[in-house]
Design an enzyme around this catalytic site. Structure first.
Site, PDB file in Angstrom:
ATOM      1  N   THR A 132      14.733  17.556 -18.950  1.00 30.99           N
ATOM      2  CA  THR A 132      16.105  17.145 -18.667  1.00 30.99           C
ATOM      3  C   THR A 132      16.245  15.623 -18.733  1.00 30.99           C
ATOM      4  O   THR A 132      15.263  14.895 -18.536  1.00 30.99           O
ATOM      5  CB  THR A 132      16.493  17.643 -17.254  1.00 30.99           C
ATOM      6  OG1 THR A 132      17.677  16.975 -16.836  1.00 30.99           O
ATOM      7  CG2 THR A 132      15.415  17.324 -16.233  1.00 30.99           C
ATOM      8  N   ASP A 133      17.469  15.147 -18.941  1.00 33.31           N
ATOM      9  CA  ASP A 133      17.717  13.694 -18.898  1.00 33.31           C
ATOM     10  C   ASP A 133      17.678  13.159 -17.463  1.00 33.31           C
ATOM     11  O   ASP A 133      17.637  11.948 -17.250  1.00 33.31           O
ATOM     12  CB  ASP A 133      19.061  13.341 -19.568  1.00 33.31           C
ATOM     13  CG  ASP A 133      20.276  13.978 -18.911  1.00 33.31           C
ATOM     14  OD1 ASP A 133      20.101  14.773 -17.959  1.00 33.31           O
ATOM     15  OD2 ASP A 133      21.412  13.681 -19.346  1.00 33.31           O
ATOM     16  N   GLU A 134      17.673  14.076 -16.462  1.00 29.85           N
ATOM     17  CA  GLU A 134      17.735  13.617 -15.069  1.00 29.85           C
ATOM     18  C   GLU A 134      16.469  12.876 -14.649  1.00 29.85           C
ATOM     19  O   GLU A 134      16.471  12.139 -13.668  1.00 29.85           O
ATOM     20  CB  GLU A 134      18.016  14.797 -14.130  1.00 29.85           C
ATOM     21  CG  GLU A 134      19.257  15.537 -14.586  1.00 29.85           C
ATOM     22  CD  GLU A 134      19.886  16.458 -13.555  1.00 29.85           C
ATOM     23  OE1 GLU A 134      19.631  16.274 -12.355  1.00 29.85           O
ATOM     24  OE2 GLU A 134      20.632  17.349 -13.970  1.00 29.85           O
ATOM     25  N   TYR A 157      14.680  17.902  -7.611  1.00 30.38           N
ATOM     26  CA  TYR A 157      14.659  18.583  -8.925  1.00 30.38           C
ATOM     27  C   TYR A 157      14.135  17.649 -10.012  1.00 30.38           C
ATOM     28  O   TYR A 157      13.185  17.977 -10.726  1.00 30.38           O
ATOM     29  CB  TYR A 157      16.061  19.092  -9.278  1.00 30.38           C
ATOM     30  CG  TYR A 157      16.209  19.479 -10.748  1.00 30.38           C
ATOM     31  CD1 TYR A 157      15.490  20.544 -11.293  1.00 30.38           C
ATOM     32  CD2 TYR A 157      17.075  18.772 -11.597  1.00 30.38           C
ATOM     33  CE1 TYR A 157      15.621  20.898 -12.636  1.00 30.38           C
ATOM     34  CE2 TYR A 157      17.210  19.113 -12.941  1.00 30.38           C
ATOM     35  CZ  TYR A 157      16.478  20.173 -13.459  1.00 30.38           C
ATOM     36  OH  TYR A 157      16.597  20.506 -14.791  1.00 30.38           O
ATOM     37  N   LYS A 161      10.699  17.785 -12.321  1.00 32.69           N
ATOM     38  CA  LYS A 161      10.709  17.844 -13.791  1.00 32.69           C
ATOM     39  C   LYS A 161       9.941  16.643 -14.375  1.00 32.69           C
ATOM     40  O   LYS A 161       9.219  16.777 -15.345  1.00 32.69           O
ATOM     41  CB  LYS A 161      12.137  17.876 -14.331  1.00 32.69           C
ATOM     42  CG  LYS A 161      12.904  19.155 -14.056  1.00 32.69           C
ATOM     43  CD  LYS A 161      12.337  20.400 -14.722  1.00 32.69           C
ATOM     44  CE  LYS A 161      12.438  20.398 -16.234  1.00 32.69           C
ATOM     45  NZ  LYS A 161      12.040  21.723 -16.801  1.00 32.69           N
TER      46      LYS A 161
HETATM   47  P1  NAD Z   1      18.139  28.781 -15.084  1.00 28.17           P
HETATM   48  O1  NAD Z   1      17.993  28.471 -13.634  1.00 28.17           O
HETATM   49  O2  NAD Z   1      19.400  29.383 -15.587  1.00 28.17           O
HETATM   50  O3  NAD Z   1      16.957  29.765 -15.538  1.00 28.17           O
HETATM   51  C1  NAD Z   1      15.638  29.585 -15.135  1.00 28.17           C
HETATM   52  C2  NAD Z   1      14.861  30.842 -15.514  1.00 28.17           C
HETATM   53  O4  NAD Z   1      13.488  30.654 -15.104  1.00 28.17           O
HETATM   54  C3  NAD Z   1      15.345  32.119 -14.813  1.00 28.17           C
HETATM   55  O5  NAD Z   1      15.408  33.185 -15.744  1.00 28.17           O
HETATM   56  C4  NAD Z   1      14.292  32.372 -13.751  1.00 28.17           C
HETATM   57  O6  NAD Z   1      14.142  33.760 -13.441  1.00 28.17           O
HETATM   58  C5  NAD Z   1      13.045  31.803 -14.403  1.00 28.17           C
HETATM   59  N1  NAD Z   1      12.058  31.370 -13.412  1.00 28.17           N
HETATM   60  C6  NAD Z   1      12.253  30.576 -12.329  1.00 28.17           C
HETATM   61  N2  NAD Z   1      11.113  30.437 -11.631  1.00 28.17           N
HETATM   62  C7  NAD Z   1      10.166  31.133 -12.315  1.00 28.17           C
HETATM   63  C8  NAD Z   1       8.777  31.370 -12.101  1.00 28.17           C
HETATM   64  N3  NAD Z   1       8.121  30.858 -11.038  1.00 28.17           N
HETATM   65  N4  NAD Z   1       8.096  32.136 -13.006  1.00 28.17           N
HETATM   66  C9  NAD Z   1       8.742  32.643 -14.091  1.00 28.17           C
HETATM   67  N5  NAD Z   1      10.053  32.494 -14.316  1.00 28.17           N
HETATM   68  C10 NAD Z   1      10.756  31.743 -13.435  1.00 28.17           C
HETATM   69  O7  NAD Z   1      17.802  27.421 -15.838  1.00 28.17           O
HETATM   70  P2  NAD Z   1      18.434  26.786 -17.153  1.00 28.17           P
HETATM   71  O8  NAD Z   1      19.645  26.039 -16.796  1.00 28.17           O
HETATM   72  O9  NAD Z   1      18.481  27.834 -18.206  1.00 28.17           O
HETATM   73  O10 NAD Z   1      17.306  25.720 -17.519  1.00 28.17           O
HETATM   74  C11 NAD Z   1      16.193  26.081 -18.330  1.00 28.17           C
HETATM   75  C12 NAD Z   1      15.310  24.870 -18.522  1.00 28.17           C
HETATM   76  O11 NAD Z   1      16.060  23.833 -19.161  1.00 28.17           O
HETATM   77  C13 NAD Z   1      14.788  24.264 -17.215  1.00 28.17           C
HETATM   78  O12 NAD Z   1      13.469  23.863 -17.426  1.00 28.17           O
HETATM   79  C14 NAD Z   1      15.691  23.068 -16.965  1.00 28.17           C
HETATM   80  O13 NAD Z   1      15.032  22.074 -16.246  1.00 28.17           O
HETATM   81  C15 NAD Z   1      15.987  22.638 -18.386  1.00 28.17           C
HETATM   82  N6  NAD Z   1      17.274  21.944 -18.581  1.00 28.17           N
HETATM   83  C16 NAD Z   1      18.439  22.474 -18.113  1.00 28.17           C
HETATM   84  C17 NAD Z   1      19.653  21.824 -18.351  1.00 28.17           C
HETATM   85  C18 NAD Z   1      20.952  22.419 -17.872  1.00 28.17           C
HETATM   86  O14 NAD Z   1      22.002  21.754 -17.999  1.00 28.17           O
HETATM   87  N7  NAD Z   1      20.988  23.634 -17.363  1.00 28.17           N
HETATM   88  C19 NAD Z   1      19.673  20.625 -19.053  1.00 28.17           C
HETATM   89  C20 NAD Z   1      18.445  20.093 -19.531  1.00 28.17           C
HETATM   90  C21 NAD Z   1      17.253  20.774 -19.299  1.00 28.17           C
HETATM   91  P1  TYD Z   2      25.669  20.211 -11.838  1.00 26.91           P
HETATM   92  O1  TYD Z   2      26.384  21.226 -12.684  1.00 26.91           O
HETATM   93  O2  TYD Z   2      25.049  20.667 -10.565  1.00 26.91           O
HETATM   94  O3  TYD Z   2      24.609  19.502 -12.787  1.00 26.91           O
HETATM   95  P2  TYD Z   2      23.654  18.218 -12.492  1.00 26.91           P
HETATM   96  O4  TYD Z   2      23.694  17.871 -11.070  1.00 26.91           O
HETATM   97  O5  TYD Z   2      22.339  18.765 -12.911  1.00 26.91           O
HETATM   98  O6  TYD Z   2      24.186  17.137 -13.382  1.00 26.91           O
HETATM   99  O7  TYD Z   2      26.684  19.030 -11.488  1.00 26.91           O
HETATM  100  C1  TYD Z   2      27.356  18.297 -12.501  1.00 26.91           C
HETATM  101  C2  TYD Z   2      28.154  17.214 -11.823  1.00 26.91           C
HETATM  102  O8  TYD Z   2      29.186  17.836 -11.037  1.00 26.91           O
HETATM  103  C3  TYD Z   2      27.344  16.370 -10.854  1.00 26.91           C
HETATM  104  O9  TYD Z   2      27.816  15.023 -10.889  1.00 26.91           O
HETATM  105  C4  TYD Z   2      27.642  16.979  -9.490  1.00 26.91           C
HETATM  106  C5  TYD Z   2      29.076  17.465  -9.649  1.00 26.91           C
HETATM  107  N1  TYD Z   2      29.414  18.678  -8.842  1.00 26.91           N
HETATM  108  C6  TYD Z   2      30.545  18.647  -8.004  1.00 26.91           C
HETATM  109  O10 TYD Z   2      31.293  17.634  -7.931  1.00 26.91           O
HETATM  110  N2  TYD Z   2      30.821  19.759  -7.271  1.00 26.91           N
HETATM  111  C7  TYD Z   2      30.039  20.881  -7.300  1.00 26.91           C
HETATM  112  O11 TYD Z   2      30.321  21.871  -6.570  1.00 26.91           O
HETATM  113  C8  TYD Z   2      28.898  20.911  -8.171  1.00 26.91           C
HETATM  114  C9  TYD Z   2      28.012  22.102  -8.260  1.00 26.91           C
HETATM  115  C10 TYD Z   2      28.623  19.760  -8.929  1.00 26.91           C
END
Ligand code: NAD
Ligand code: TYD
Length: 350
Positions: A132-134, A157, A161
């Site tokens: 992630t970019d975080e 988080y 990561k």
């Molecule tokens: P998500 O929470 O929707 O899905 C995570 C999946 O991992 C689920 O299916 C869960 O069952 C599985 N999981 C969790 N713990 C586990 C374990 N101990 N063993 C096996 N499986 C397990 O997450 P997402 O949003 O799809 O993110 C997927 C990946 O992409 C993550 O690594 C996250 O850090 C990265 N990512 C997410 C975003 C975003 O905006 N959502 C952006 C950049 C990177």
């Molecule tokens: P989120 O979807 O949780 O992604 P991330 O924290 O990984 O960027 O949140 C996106 C942005 O929205 C973040 O600045 C936090 C804000 N946010 C709210 O203002 N209210 C909410 O209930 C949630 C879940 C997020």
């Protein structure tokens, strides 16, 4: 079968789009979805492809070293695409240790399983780590994150990561493991668990519940449609250079409050509400601790070197996303009971 690939976290939001893309685009690959099915994992996300001859599911926790080893030894994967993670910042604030276990220890377990299986013969092998970019922390008003940006995580988080990224690089530098890492900005799209901003607010607009905006609402995120992230992973997995990092983003920055207002406008149009109906649900609440002010990715490297760019505009992607949630109300209903309600009351107090 031409290649065997294990995709971890394939039942989650991004993972399910990656699994679908690989299963349909590469019928000669054996795709194994390895997922523990936590609260965020949902096999309903893959209903349309679960009967495909090249798709396999293994319910495995990446903390279970014995099971991991067995699956690696039995299937001899050529590639790992690692997405399994605890992924929600607010949950990481409530319970950091779960993030250390899955994101750090789980990643190291996978690295060990791959290292043991491949045993120094890395021809045609790849360990692709989705990050992630975080991990880069917060930007000021200007500037962008690139592959060169120093790590500076602030939430449990992003710290977990960041730690997993360091381990992946360490396994490359120390043992020569053929790794590729990508750091992507915020994703949105179908199948997104309704704890994250966009799906939560879509659900709350439908339910006419308050839209809880943290702090002053002026936090900025760079949003990318999930299918464009899946395409970027496909390209970087196949064509990326070993040991390299790719920053992936939408070239699409939005202040939260502006995004929420656009979402409200689209929701009112699609729900047949009078203009301004959903805006009235906007409620400013206490800020998230350690809240990063601005994220924005400069995705020039993956664009120039590998030819990737996003395929949809934000308005198009958001419209597709809202339509999906309106057409899949059962999917939302199945998720918004039980564990979700407990989390919701702890986080938002109602
Ligand atoms: P998500 O929470 O929707 O899905 C995570 C999946 O991992 C689920 O299916 C869960 O069952 C599985 N999981 C969790 N713990 C586990 C374990 N101990 N063993 C096996 N499986 C397990 O997450 P997402 O949003 O799809 O993110 C997927 C990946 O992409 C993550 O690594 C996250 O850090 C990265 N990512 C997410 C975003 C975003 O905006 N959502 C952006 C950049 C990177
Ligand atoms: P989120 O979807 O949780 O992604 P991330 O924290 O990984 O960027 O949140 C996106 C942005 O929205 C973040 O600045 C936090 C804000 N946010 C709210 O203002 N209210 C909410 O209930 C949630 C879940 C997020």
């Amino acid at each position: 079968m031409n290649k065997t690939i294990i995709i971890t976290g394939g039942a989650g939001f991004i993972g399910s789009h990656v699994v679908r893309l690989f299963v349909t685009k590469y019928p000669d690959y054996k795709i194994i979805n390895l997922d523990a099915l936590t609260y965020a994992g949902n096999l309903e996300n893959l209903k349309d492809i679960e009967k495909s001859g090249n798709y396999y599911f293994e319910k495995v926790n990446i903390l279970d070293v014995e099971k991991l080893d067995k699956i690696f030894q039995n299937n001899k994967p050529d590639g790992i695409i690692h997405l399994a993670a605890e992924s929600h910042v607010d949950r990481s604030i409530l319970s950091p240790i779960d993030f250390v276990y899955t994101n750090v220890v789980g990643t190291v377990n996978l690295l060990n399983a791959a290292k043991k299986l491949w045993n120094g013969s890395y021809e045609g092998k790849r360990f692709y780590h989705v990050s992630t970019d975080e991990v880069f922390g917060a930007l000021g008003e200007t500037g962008f994150f690139t592959e060169e940006t120093k790590y500076d995580p602030h939430s449990p988080y992003s710290a977990s990561k960041a730690s997993s990224d360091h381990f992946v690089r360490a396994y490359h530098d120390t043992y020569g493991l053929p790794v590729v890492i990508s750091n992507c900005s915020n994703n949105y799209g179908p199948n997104h668990f309704p704890e994250k901003l966009i799906p939560l607010f879509i659900n709350n607009c439908i339910m006419k519940k308050p839209l809880p905006v943290y702090g002053d609402g002026l936090y900025t995120r760079d949003w990318l449609f999930v299918k464009d992230h899946a395409t970027a992973i496909d390209i970087a997995f196949h064509q990326g250079k070993t040991g390299e990092t790719y920053a992936i983003g939408g070239f699409n920055e939005w202040k939260n409050i502006d995004l929420v207002k656009l979402l409200c406008k689209l929701m009112d149009e699609k729900l047949g509400n009078a203009p301004g109906t959903s805006d009235k649900l906007i409620t400013y609440i206490k800020d998230r601790p350690g809240h990063d002010r601005r994220y924005a990715i400069d995705a020039t490297k993956i664009n120039k070197e590998l030819g990737w760019k996003p395929s949809v505009t934000f308005e198009e992607g958001l419209s597709i996303t809202i339509d999906w949630y309106l057409q899949n109300s059962d999917w939302l209903k199945h998720l918004t009971s039980g564990e979700y309600q407990n989390y919701y009351s702890e986080q938002y107090g109602s």
